[in-house]
Motif scaffolding. Structure first.
Motif, PDB file in Angstrom:
ATOM      1  N   ARG A 103      38.376  49.715  41.898  1.00  0.00           N
ATOM      2  CA  ARG A 103      36.661  48.965  42.475  1.00  0.00           C
ATOM      3  C   ARG A 103      35.889  49.789  41.476  1.00  0.00           C
ATOM      4  NH1 ARG A 103      36.292  45.848  47.628  1.00  0.00           N
ATOM      5  NH2 ARG A 103      38.302  45.161  47.885  1.00  0.00           N
ATOM      6  N   PHE A 104      35.357  49.170  41.123  1.00  0.00           N
ATOM      7  CA  PHE A 104      34.016  49.044  39.790  1.00  0.00           C
ATOM      8  C   PHE A 104      32.924  49.382  40.246  1.00  0.00           C
ATOM      9  CE2 PHE A 104      38.442  48.879  37.137  1.00  0.00           C
ATOM     10  CZ  PHE A 104      38.024  49.615  36.164  1.00  0.00           C
ATOM     11  N   SER A 149      30.255  42.509  40.786  1.00  0.00           N
ATOM     12  CA  SER A 149      29.765  41.573  41.389  1.00  0.00           C
ATOM     13  C   SER A 149      30.479  40.289  41.991  1.00  0.00           C
ATOM     14  CB  SER A 149      29.204  40.333  40.534  1.00  0.00           C
ATOM     15  OG  SER A 149      30.340  40.115  40.115  1.00  0.00           O
ATOM     16  N   ALA A 150      29.872  39.772  42.909  1.00  0.00           N
ATOM     17  CA  ALA A 150      30.896  39.101  43.703  1.00  0.00           C
ATOM     18  C   ALA A 150      32.037  37.841  43.494  1.00  0.00           C
ATOM     19  CB  ALA A 150      30.108  37.976  45.106  1.00  0.00           C
ATOM     20  N   MET A 194      37.909  37.804  41.404  1.00  0.00           N
ATOM     21  CA  MET A 194      39.025  37.151  40.257  1.00  0.00           C
ATOM     22  C   MET A 194      39.136  38.718  40.712  1.00  0.00           C
ATOM     23  SD  MET A 194      37.987  34.813  37.926  1.00  0.00           S
ATOM     24  CE  MET A 194      37.543  33.899  39.608  1.00  0.00           C
ATOM     25  N   GLN A 195      39.148  39.377  41.276  1.00  0.00           N
ATOM     26  CA  GLN A 195      40.192  40.669  41.143  1.00  0.00           C
ATOM     27  C   GLN A 195      41.316  40.175  42.711  1.00  0.00           C
ATOM     28  OE1 GLN A 195      39.372  44.538  43.176  1.00  0.00           O
ATOM     29  NE2 GLN A 195      39.426  45.530  40.930  1.00  0.00           N
TER      30      GLN A 195
END
Length: 392
Positions: free
Chosen positions: A354-355, A359-360, A365-366
């Protein structure tokens, strides 16, 4: 003194190269700035690719891999309190082996001692001379050890002295280019005398951050959690660590987690780094002297081993067949594989951590990447091929 090859750095890559060259009858002197005990006291990862295990056999190094190594035929990926398994042997016909880097280094030191090869410890003020000169001029390495100045003339120099070593810095700045990405978090790792929570590695992406469950043997576990790199390790009690880890892995694994006092605890920064080229005249870089990967893909020691493979083959061709072409192509050959390892390590890190300020959309995308990996055999095969190690 005179020798054929001076190896700067007595870690696993330098020792492996020394042993491979010794088997071919090539004279080597190894320089290490610390003591053997200090080198063996460094805690490092230990997921070994098939290529590294093959190199140890070629170097005639007696190891305890068959009796103390853990064969892993796959790994577990977790997200949103669910998990799936990537089967390495199904996709590649090859496993990886968990065998601590400290033990690899110990085996290599034992093999080096049996050869009677010259190794200097506690060296200081190492300087490289004449590396840029071709033709009949030989290179020189000067250093001090125990209050005595030493001067070694050699044909070639292998820089295996890590990210902070003298070897890379000996290449003029206008002759090298660096590529770097620094990640905005670190890995807080502990070693504990507890049974592993699972028989294979567990990688977890949770809303609280990344976690990894690993092991050294049946009674020694290695665990990591993502943490701010500037955290004070004193603020992380054992209880806080175990609570954090249990929150980041699925409940069925957390229920099996054996906790206990940590016997080692540290926070390591994460970085991707490459220098080009990996050679300058008679100086050749190997391992961390030339490149760093985040540990997520288990590629640090293994990529150093691939450098050793290419440099060993090139030096053997030079001394046995008087063929200098492989040496001239060493950097290009090694970098072709290095960048693939960098890509895989970057992808694993980007997918599982988790960076800050995601954003949501980034989170969706992850998750989509993980869902695709879970459901697509081709994606699993690609991950397995990279994890067990691309061929040399």
């Amino acid at each position: 003194m005179q020798t054929q090859v001076v190896i700067i750095g007595g870690g696993p890559s330098g020792l492996l190269l020394a042993q491979l060259l010794h088997v071919q009858g090539i004279e080597v002197v190894v320089l290490e700035r610390k003591t053997r005990e200090y080198v063996l006291g460094r805690i490092r990862a230990g997921v070994l690719e098939r290529g590294l295990i093959s190199l140890l056999a070629q170097a005639q190094v007696e190891t305890r891999i068959d009796t103390e190594g853990f064969r892993h035929d796959g790994t577990v990926i977790c997200y949103d309190d669910q998990h799936f398994r990537i089967n390495f042997t199904e996709h590649t016909e090859h496993p990886v082996v968990v065998y601590g880097q400290t033990e690899v280094t110990r085996d290599l030191y034992d093999a080096r001692e049996k050869t009677g090869g010259t190794t200097f410890f506690n060296v200081e003020d190492v300087q490289i001379h004449n590396a840029e000169l071709d033709g009949a001029t030989r290179a020189r390495v000067t250093f001090s050890c125990g209050g005595t100045e030493h001067d070694i003339t050699c044909d070639y120099i292998a820089g295996c002295d890590g990210f902070h070593g003298v070897s890379r810095q000996s290449i003029p700045q206008d002759k090298r280019r660096t590529f770097e990405k620094v990640y905005p978090f670190g890995w807080l790792g502990i070693l504990s005398q507890t049974a592993p929570v699972h028989h294979e590695l567990i990688y977890a992406n949770s809303p609280q951050g990344f976690a990894l469950c690993s092991m050294r043997n049946d009674h020694l576990s290695r665990y990591y959690v993502q943490a701010p790199v500037d955290d004070d390790i004193a603020d992380w009690s054992d209880d806080r660590f175990w609570d954090t880890l249990s929150q980041r892995i699925p409940p069925e694994f957390a229920a099996k987690l054996q906790t206990g006092p940590s016997i080692e605890k540290s926070i390591a920064p994460l970085r991707s780094f490459v220098v080009e080229p990996m050679q300058y005249g008679r100086l050749f870089l190997c391992g961390d002297a030339a490149h760093i990967v985040p540990p997520t893909g288990a590629k640090g020691l293994n990529t150093a081993a691939s450098d050793v493979h290419y440099l060993y083959q090139a030096l053997r061709a030079r001394f046995a067949d008087n063929d200098s072409r492989p040496l001239a192509q060493y950097s290009a050959t090694a970098l072709a594989r290095v960048w693939k390892a960098e890509r895989f390590s970057w992808w694993m890190t980007s997918t599982l951590h988790r960076f800050p300020q995601m954003s949501a959309f980034d989170l969706r995308m992850q998750r989509a990447e993980l869902e695709f990996l879970r459901s697509n055999p081709a994606a699993q095969a690609a991950m397995a091929q990279n994890y067990v190690g691309l061929p040399y």
